[in-house]
Design an enzyme around this catalytic site. Structure first.
Site, PDB file in Angstrom:
ATOM      1  N   ASP A 303       9.627  38.485  -3.798  1.00 38.30           N
ATOM      2  CA  ASP A 303       8.288  38.558  -4.361  1.00 38.30           C
ATOM      3  C   ASP A 303       8.289  39.172  -5.757  1.00 38.30           C
ATOM      4  OD1 ASP A 303       5.284  38.525  -4.021  1.00 38.30           O
ATOM      5  OD2 ASP A 303       5.585  40.685  -4.264  1.00 38.30           O
ATOM      6  N   GLU A 356      10.039  34.067  -6.491  1.00 40.20           N
ATOM      7  CA  GLU A 356       8.678  33.859  -6.959  1.00 40.20           C
ATOM      8  C   GLU A 356       8.630  34.431  -8.370  1.00 40.20           C
ATOM      9  OE1 GLU A 356       4.203  35.170  -7.152  1.00 40.20           O
ATOM     10  OE2 GLU A 356       5.751  36.533  -6.460  1.00 40.20           O
TER      11      GLU A 356
END
Length: 625
Positions: A303, A356
């Site tokens: 993330d 990401e």
């Protein structure tokens, strides 16, 4: 107990199995339970827990004489399931802190915050999957990923399902719809449920909200036996300021930077790891490898990579410190990410690492040997934003936004991309995917079916957030469950059936997935038909027939539409989002079209097509008839 070699690697920043060295471990033959914790700035450390009445004087640990900052000891009377914390007396003013175990394997059910003494024994039955998963995670494999938040996917009488209940319900559902993988929003232990798991305190502990570690192992095991891979969302970019967690662990800034310009995240009100500290790198690398080793997961989605790469991320001028060359790149984070990916692919070459990363940072999914970050895949955030911006336009105005639809193919092969329609796009007032679509109710569903068809034909692996597959109308919320009741209505059931068929064809047609990351697998037929809002391209592979993907983003059907093709013969219509079984109007090509020797789009042969309104059709070349 920690060995000298492990301590050396820990301090070097390369230890990949910190969970074997630190934390709570039951010794063989009833010899007691070992505890070890890193707290170099402590003057005293003891273990307080249920077995000793939380007495700070009952079980004191000893500091190793090697200067590592590790405190250790073997204790008696500890039973599996006992709650415990470390009581740390800091050298900084004698401050007393009570901390959960940074490498604890299990935690109390939030809002309680102690760790639990636990073992990770489990008898796995997923041998067939583990032997074959390299082919399932390969760059040439079909990957249709279902992103899920376990606490709000389904519930029972308003309560969470546990990992074992979720295993059966989710596996059956994903198997029916044809998804290849599930990506779980963070299930590492987190104190605040409303953070969706992105404010992690337990980097080695699955959240107790849904059961025990063995229950999660059963979840992964069962999905594997059903042919579905499991990807975990993992957050090494920041951590919360909860008093029982990592922040200010031994009375000093141990895991985080001390300077708030480097150690505090203004956007998320959280702490940022000190990637330049060797022991912190060992902690994070070990956390990632722990989930592969102990839980048989198939991939990690990292993330907020962009927040790690840029020192000025979410900061104004004067709020950040340049690197040693005066630049904005976080050199320590870059080195950490490269080391992380090298370690994962070294130990688990059949797994996948997904970034990401929301900027144009170069070579995210290229090997470290080439100067890349070493990820296997990267989310294509630009595609997601551009495509949804296009899709929400009224069809009358789409011709003025055509470039937003086709721009992604200019850079589509610069990285190994995943095309996401993620949870980020259905929260914070953004509405649902179906709610973004223009027009009346029929047109909204037709638009969304057409968009999914275009997405599944476009180069790149696929990811769809839960609820999108049946057109949930309300914005997602972590409280409650998805609007499953709407699937009783024909338009929602039709969209769900369309997704089932999309995945079936996507998996069976090699041309739709084998060459996702090279222009060899893609050929534009018509990229510039902005006036009609039509796109047409061919997907190709070395081992399967080409597939033609045509999308009409207007509600006007196009009859007798001549479209150039790369090969003469019969082209079978294998998918049509306007078919009545999906809720469409029934326009189509009666199962297929034979080419005619009429030039179009720079080709000598063409197809005379009937292109349905607000629809995607796919046609497979079946040779010369």
């Amino acid at each position: 107990m920690p060995s000298e070699q492990d301590v050396y690697l820990f301090r070097e920043g390369t230890l990949a199995n910190l969970h074997r060295m630190l934390g709570c471990h039951f010794l063989d033959k009833g010899a007691g339970v070992s505890f070890a914790v890193w707290a170099p700035n402590a003057s005293a450390v003891s273990v307080i827990g249920e077995w000793n009445g939380w007495d700070p004087t009952a079980n004191c640990l000893t500091s190793r004489p090697d200067g590592s900052g590790i405190w250790e000891g073997i204790l008696q009377g500890v039973q599996r399931g006992h709650a415990y914390k470390y009581r740390i007396t800091s050298r900084e003013g004698g401050r007393i802190l009570e901390k959960a175990d940074p490498v604890g394997f299990f935690s109390e059910l939030p809002p309680a915050t102690a760790s639990r003494a636990w073992t990770l024994d489990y008898e796995w039955l997923d041998g067939a999957w583990m032997e074959s998963r390299g082919t399932r995670n390969g760059l040439d494999a079909p990957m249709a990923i279902y992103e899920a938040h376990l606490g709000s996917w389904r519930r029972k009488d308003g309560a969470f399902l546990n990992y074992r209940e979720l295993a059966h319900a989710l596996a059956d559902y994903l198997q029916d719809l044809g998804f290849t993988h599930v990506e779980l929003m963070p299930i590492t232990e987190h104190p605040f449920y409303g953070s969706w798991g992105y404010q992690t305190t337990g980097y080695f502990a699955p959240t107790a909200r849904y059961g025990t570690p063995q229950d999660l192992m059963y979840f992964v095991d069962h999905l594997h036996q059903k042919g579905i891979g499991v990807i975990l969302d993992w957050v090494p970019s920041h951590f919360p300021n909860d008093a029982h967690g990592l922040v200010y662990f031994d009375g000093t800034h141990l895991y985080e930077h001390s300077d708030p310009r480097q150690g505090f995240h203004p956007e998320w009100n959280s702490a940022i790891f000190n990637y330049g500290r060797n022991e912190v790198r060992s902690f994070l690398i070990s956390s990632a490898l722990f989930w592969f080793e102990k839980y048989h997961i198939d991939g990690i989605r990292v993330d907020a990579v962009a927040s790690m790469l840029y020192l000025d991320y979410a900061r104004k001028e004067g709020e950040w410190i340049p690197n040693r060359f005066g630049g904005r790149e976080n050199l320590e984070a870059i080195e950490f990410l490269r080391t992380l990916n090298e370690a994962v692919y070294r130990d688990h070459p059949d797994a996948t690492m997904i970034a990401e990363e929301s900027t144009a940072w170069p070579m995210v999914s290229r090997p470290t040997s080439m100067g890349g970050l070493g990820f296997g895949l990267k989310w294509n955030m630009g595609w997601m934003h551009d495509t949804l911006e296009y899709a929400k336009q009224d069809p009358v105005f789409r011709k003025f936004h055509h470039g937003e639809l086709t721009f992604s193919l200019i850079y589509a092969f610069n990285e190994n991309f995943v095309l996401p329609l993620s949870h980020d796009e259905v929260v914070y007032g953004k509405g649902s995917l179906i709610g973004k679509m223009p027009g009346d109710d029929w047109q909204m569903f037709a638009n969304l079916r057409a968009l999914y068809g275009y997405m599944w034909g476009h180069p790149g692996k696929k990811l769809l957030f839960m609820g999108g597959e049946f057109g949930q109308r309300r914005e997602w919320t972590h409280e409650g469950e998805l609007e499953w009741w709407v699937t009783a209505f024909p338009e929602h059931a039709g969209l769900q059936h369309w997704m089932r068929n999309l995945n079936r064809v996507y998996r069976s047609e090699r041309s739709l997935h084998e060459i996702d990351f090279s222009s060899d697998g893609f050929e534009w037929i018509d990229a510039g038909n902005a006036e009609m809002s039509i796109t047409a391209f061919v997907r190709k592979s070395a081992g399967g027939p080409p597939v033609l993907v045509v999308t009409n983003f207007t509600p006007v059907p196009r009859q007798n539409f001549l479209l150039g093709i790369p090969a003469r013969g019969v082209w079978r219509e294998i998918l049509n989002s306007d078919a009545r079984e999906f809720g469409g109007s029934g326009w189509g090509n009666l199962g297929g079209v034979e080419s005619v020797p009429v030039g179009a789009h720079g080709r000598t042969d063409s197809l005379n097509l009937s292109i349905p309104p607000l629809a995607t059709i796919m046609l497979r070349w079946d040779g010369n008839g």
